[in-house]
Design an enzyme around this catalytic site. Sequence first.
Site, PDB file in Angstrom:
ATOM      1  N   CYS A  43       0.845  -1.198   0.000  1.00 18.50           N
ATOM      2  CA  CYS A  43       0.000   0.000   0.000  1.00 18.50           C
ATOM      3  C   CYS A  43       0.883   1.252   0.000  1.00 18.50           C
ATOM      4  CB  CYS A  43      -0.921  -0.076   1.222  1.00 18.50           C
ATOM      5  SG  CYS A  43      -1.493   1.487   1.841  1.00 18.50           S
ATOM      6  N   CYS A  46       0.936   3.307   3.061  1.00 13.36           N
ATOM      7  CA  CYS A  46       1.672   2.692   4.176  1.00 13.36           C
ATOM      8  C   CYS A  46       3.167   2.903   3.958  1.00 13.36           C
ATOM      9  CB  CYS A  46       1.367   1.199   4.266  1.00 13.36           C
ATOM     10  SG  CYS A  46      -0.383   0.838   4.474  1.00 13.36           S
ATOM     11  N   HIS A 438      -9.078   8.818  -3.635  1.00 16.84           N
ATOM     12  CA  HIS A 438      -8.630   9.531  -4.838  1.00 16.84           C
ATOM     13  C   HIS A 438      -9.359   9.020  -6.075  1.00 16.84           C
ATOM     14  CE1 HIS A 438      -4.615  10.494  -2.699  1.00 16.84           C
ATOM     15  NE2 HIS A 438      -5.356  11.576  -2.753  1.00 16.84           N
ATOM     16  N   ARG A 462      -6.364   7.324 -19.128  1.00 17.72           N
ATOM     17  CA  ARG A 462      -6.124   8.723 -18.783  1.00 17.72           C
ATOM     18  C   ARG A 462      -6.003   8.900 -17.263  1.00 17.72           C
ATOM     19  NH1 ARG A 462     -10.639  10.573 -21.254  1.00 17.72           N
ATOM     20  NH2 ARG A 462      -9.978  10.149 -23.379  1.00 17.72           N
ATOM     21  N   VAL A 467      -2.776   9.431 -11.968  1.00 17.21           N
ATOM     22  CA  VAL A 467      -2.202   8.849 -10.742  1.00 17.21           C
ATOM     23  C   VAL A 467      -0.679   8.750 -10.888  1.00 17.21           C
ATOM     24  CG1 VAL A 467      -2.183   6.819  -9.224  1.00 17.21           C
ATOM     25  CG2 VAL A 467      -4.338   7.586 -10.232  1.00 17.21           C
ATOM     26  N   ASN A 468      -0.215   8.275 -12.044  1.00 14.09           N
ATOM     27  CA  ASN A 468       1.244   8.166 -12.264  1.00 14.09           C
ATOM     28  C   ASN A 468       1.925   9.508 -12.043  1.00 14.09           C
ATOM     29  OD1 ASN A 468       0.955   5.507 -13.002  1.00 14.09           O
ATOM     30  ND2 ASN A 468       0.925   5.903 -15.203  1.00 14.09           N
TER      31      ASN A 468
HETATM   32  P1  FAD Z   1       1.338   1.015 -11.748  1.00 19.12           P
HETATM   33  O1  FAD Z   1       0.928   2.426 -11.734  1.00 19.12           O
HETATM   34  O2  FAD Z   1       0.729   0.108 -10.774  1.00 19.12           O
HETATM   35  O3  FAD Z   1       1.078   0.460 -13.203  1.00 19.12           O
HETATM   36  C1  FAD Z   1       1.099  -0.931 -13.481  1.00 19.12           C
HETATM   37  C2  FAD Z   1       1.382  -1.144 -14.954  1.00 19.12           C
HETATM   38  O4  FAD Z   1       0.289  -0.669 -15.713  1.00 19.12           O
HETATM   39  C3  FAD Z   1       2.591  -0.407 -15.488  1.00 19.12           C
HETATM   40  O5  FAD Z   1       3.753  -1.141 -15.251  1.00 19.12           O
HETATM   41  C4  FAD Z   1       2.273  -0.329 -16.976  1.00 19.12           C
HETATM   42  O6  FAD Z   1       2.566  -1.550 -17.611  1.00 19.12           O
HETATM   43  C5  FAD Z   1       0.754  -0.162 -16.965  1.00 19.12           C
HETATM   44  N1  FAD Z   1       0.335   1.232 -17.045  1.00 19.12           N
HETATM   45  C6  FAD Z   1       0.909   2.318 -16.473  1.00 19.12           C
HETATM   46  N2  FAD Z   1       0.197   3.423 -16.742  1.00 19.12           N
HETATM   47  C7  FAD Z   1      -0.850   3.026 -17.488  1.00 19.12           C
HETATM   48  C8  FAD Z   1      -1.929   3.711 -18.102  1.00 19.12           C
HETATM   49  N3  FAD Z   1      -2.060   5.029 -17.989  1.00 19.12           N
HETATM   50  N4  FAD Z   1      -2.825   2.994 -18.794  1.00 19.12           N
HETATM   51  C9  FAD Z   1      -2.705   1.654 -18.944  1.00 19.12           C
HETATM   52  N5  FAD Z   1      -1.693   0.962 -18.397  1.00 19.12           N
HETATM   53  C10 FAD Z   1      -0.775   1.637 -17.692  1.00 19.12           C
HETATM   54  N6  FAD Z   1      -0.866   4.656  -4.751  1.00 19.12           N
HETATM   55  C11 FAD Z   1      -0.702   5.774  -4.014  1.00 19.12           C
HETATM   56  O7  FAD Z   1       0.353   5.934  -3.386  1.00 19.12           O
HETATM   57  N7  FAD Z   1      -1.682   6.739  -3.967  1.00 19.12           N
HETATM   58  C12 FAD Z   1      -2.866   6.599  -4.611  1.00 19.12           C
HETATM   59  O8  FAD Z   1      -3.745   7.452  -4.517  1.00 19.12           O
HETATM   60  C13 FAD Z   1      -3.071   5.426  -5.371  1.00 19.12           C
HETATM   61  N8  FAD Z   1      -4.251   5.200  -6.008  1.00 19.12           N
HETATM   62  C14 FAD Z   1      -4.458   4.020  -6.640  1.00 19.12           C
HETATM   63  C15 FAD Z   1      -5.709   3.751  -7.211  1.00 19.12           C
HETATM   64  C16 FAD Z   1      -5.965   2.528  -7.809  1.00 19.12           C
HETATM   65  C17 FAD Z   1      -7.321   2.257  -8.404  1.00 19.12           C
HETATM   66  C18 FAD Z   1      -4.954   1.523  -7.845  1.00 19.12           C
HETATM   67  C19 FAD Z   1      -5.230   0.176  -8.481  1.00 19.12           C
HETATM   68  C20 FAD Z   1      -3.710   1.786  -7.306  1.00 19.12           C
HETATM   69  C21 FAD Z   1      -3.442   3.016  -6.692  1.00 19.12           C
HETATM   70  N9  FAD Z   1      -2.220   3.298  -6.102  1.00 19.12           N
HETATM   71  C22 FAD Z   1      -2.025   4.467  -5.416  1.00 19.12           C
HETATM   72  C23 FAD Z   1      -1.069   2.405  -6.331  1.00 19.12           C
HETATM   73  C24 FAD Z   1      -0.204   2.953  -7.478  1.00 19.12           C
HETATM   74  O9  FAD Z   1      -1.001   3.511  -8.523  1.00 19.12           O
HETATM   75  C25 FAD Z   1       0.624   1.863  -8.135  1.00 19.12           C
HETATM   76  O10 FAD Z   1      -0.214   0.811  -8.524  1.00 19.12           O
HETATM   77  C26 FAD Z   1       1.700   1.277  -7.244  1.00 19.12           C
HETATM   78  O11 FAD Z   1       2.492   2.313  -6.701  1.00 19.12           O
HETATM   79  C27 FAD Z   1       2.620   0.350  -8.087  1.00 19.12           C
HETATM   80  O12 FAD Z   1       3.191   1.097  -9.137  1.00 19.12           O
HETATM   81  P2  FAD Z   1       3.825   0.504 -10.437  1.00 19.12           P
HETATM   82  O13 FAD Z   1       5.133   1.176 -10.667  1.00 19.12           O
HETATM   83  O14 FAD Z   1       3.873  -0.977 -10.384  1.00 19.12           O
HETATM   84  O15 FAD Z   1       2.907   0.943 -11.649  1.00 19.12           O
END
Ligand code: FAD
Length: 529
Positions: A43, A46, A438, A462, A467-468
């Site tokens: 999380c 966290c 969010h 989008r 979020v990214n």
């Molecule tokens: P992630 O953002 O999890 O992306 C996973 C994969 O999806 C990427 O590796 C890529 O292959 C693909 N991807 C990336 N961007 C896109 C896109 N635009 N469209 C399609 N595919 C894409 N964390 C927080 O700290 N604060 C928050 O408010 C928060 N809100 C979240 C809300 C939701 C609904 C979810 C599911 C997760 C949220 N998280 C939040 C967690 C955060 O977004 C990431 O999932 C986590 O930090 C892991 O990041 P990651 O680098 O693996 O990439």
Amino acid sequence: VAAEKTLYGPQDAGIFIMERKSVTGALYNSSSAWLLEFYSSWCGHCINYAPTWRALASDVLDWNPAVRIGVINCADEENTAICKDYGVQFYPTFRFFGAFTKDFTQGENYKAEADREVPTVRHVIIDYLESLPAEHRPSACPSLQPISSSDITSLLTQKEPHYTAIIFESETSYVGREVILDLMQFENIAVRRALNSDKAMLEKLGVVSVPSCYLIYPNASHGLINIVKPLRSVVSSHLKSLPGVRKKAGAHSALPESLPSEDKEEDVAWKDYDKSKLYAADLESALHYLLRVELATHQTLEGEKLKTFKDFVTLLYKLFPGRTHVVKLLETLQEWLVSMPLDKIPYDAILDLVNNKMRISGIYLTNHVEWVGCQGSRAQLRGYPCSLWKLFHSLTVQAAVQPDALTNTEFEGDAQAVLKTMRRYIREFFGCRECAQHFEAMAKESVDSVKTAEEAALWLWRKHNVVNKRLAGAPSEDPKSPKVEWPTADLCPACHEEVNGLHSWNEKEVLAFLKRHYSAKEISLQYAD
Ligand code: FAD
């Protein structure tokens, strides 16, 4: 648990790391009260909060005989059952436990209205200690009550062999109680507090402002301590450094604390993978974690939760782009849910159904996580939330490429079917509460504008980029997978354009890319078991 698998390790002073085997024993008949953080190592909130919790534990280390700070990682499957017993569904959850409890209790929630910054947590701990009935008060906890003017008069006339510090303060101040607890393990000193209500007494002692610290020396001389800033930390360190004041022998040391735990296997080795691919292992691990860990924290499903779960399983069964044995399991689950006339289902019954399906029957779901495209360079990074995004993107894309998939279901003709169900799932079940808030805010703002399944896939793309962008540079970012707007130009050159010298997305190309990337045909089976 290997240190990097959790957010906290033995190096964190004052943090007691709890596990399935140790938690109940540690809380049972404990001589101190406890404040536990139930967290999830995936999380983001966290992860971001962990430095504050560490700072708190180290800040109140000297309060240990009265209250201890613990953590338990509910994302560790070993701990799922225990987190469920404590009724923890969202992360982080903070609970207090009194001393000398003999019967199982789920504890008392941290004050909902209070923030979680270190000074506030200290105050909330003090409020909790003061609220405890006598039988659950830690025996080592000194009196936190203010003393009266007559007590002060007699202290001034008695000759004690030790120092007595009196903190004068207003009714709303916590400094006195904090200093009392800071010094509880020190000998040759007693700390008391008094309110600034008796003006004559204040005048007599020359106290002109509060908080102020008045000190009675072992030779009975007395006077105000001259400190520039009467802050808790300044007063405490002044008193701790008085000649003859020292930590009692056998007092809790400043060494890191941890409860006995079992050895577990180290982190798995890095798997090479291709960023341009979607891996079945990630999608199946998402389902495994979701069904056996995230949802399993619920004792029963009823009302909106049950309806959300049923709808979600229907969508999964119709749209999951994975292997046949998994889709068959989803179908079996969906049929079973539909056949249940009950308005309340014990979650164990769902788990039984999922777990009883055997590989040999050709209907099953992997029973462990195997992150590939979602693996993190450290184990608490990426993993489940990454796979959940991928799962929902896959569902929106499948709904767009198979327009008939939802025919004869209650979702027929509903372009927002996946988004609405995702929104409800996130609201009802996703452990990260701040993520859920969010996401809900984004959905509320614009999801109603979605008119086709293709627009739904683009909407989620989008919003995920929003979020990214927000999380770029946050502690939950994996340096090996920086949070950038996606798809990057190396993955989809045609998605990127420049208009008047500014970057612009070619959404037609983005949609075509999403359809390729999240399509069933392209899924890699490498590392899938
Ligand atoms: P992630 O953002 O999890 O992306 C996973 C994969 O999806 C990427 O590796 C890529 O292959 C693909 N991807 C990336 N961007 C896109 C896109 N635009 N469209 C399609 N595919 C894409 N964390 C927080 O700290 N604060 C928050 O408010 C928060 N809100 C979240 C809300 C939701 C609904 C979810 C599911 C997760 C949220 N998280 C939040 C967690 C955060 O977004 C990431 O999932 C986590 O930090 C892991 O990041 P990651 O680098 O693996 O990439």
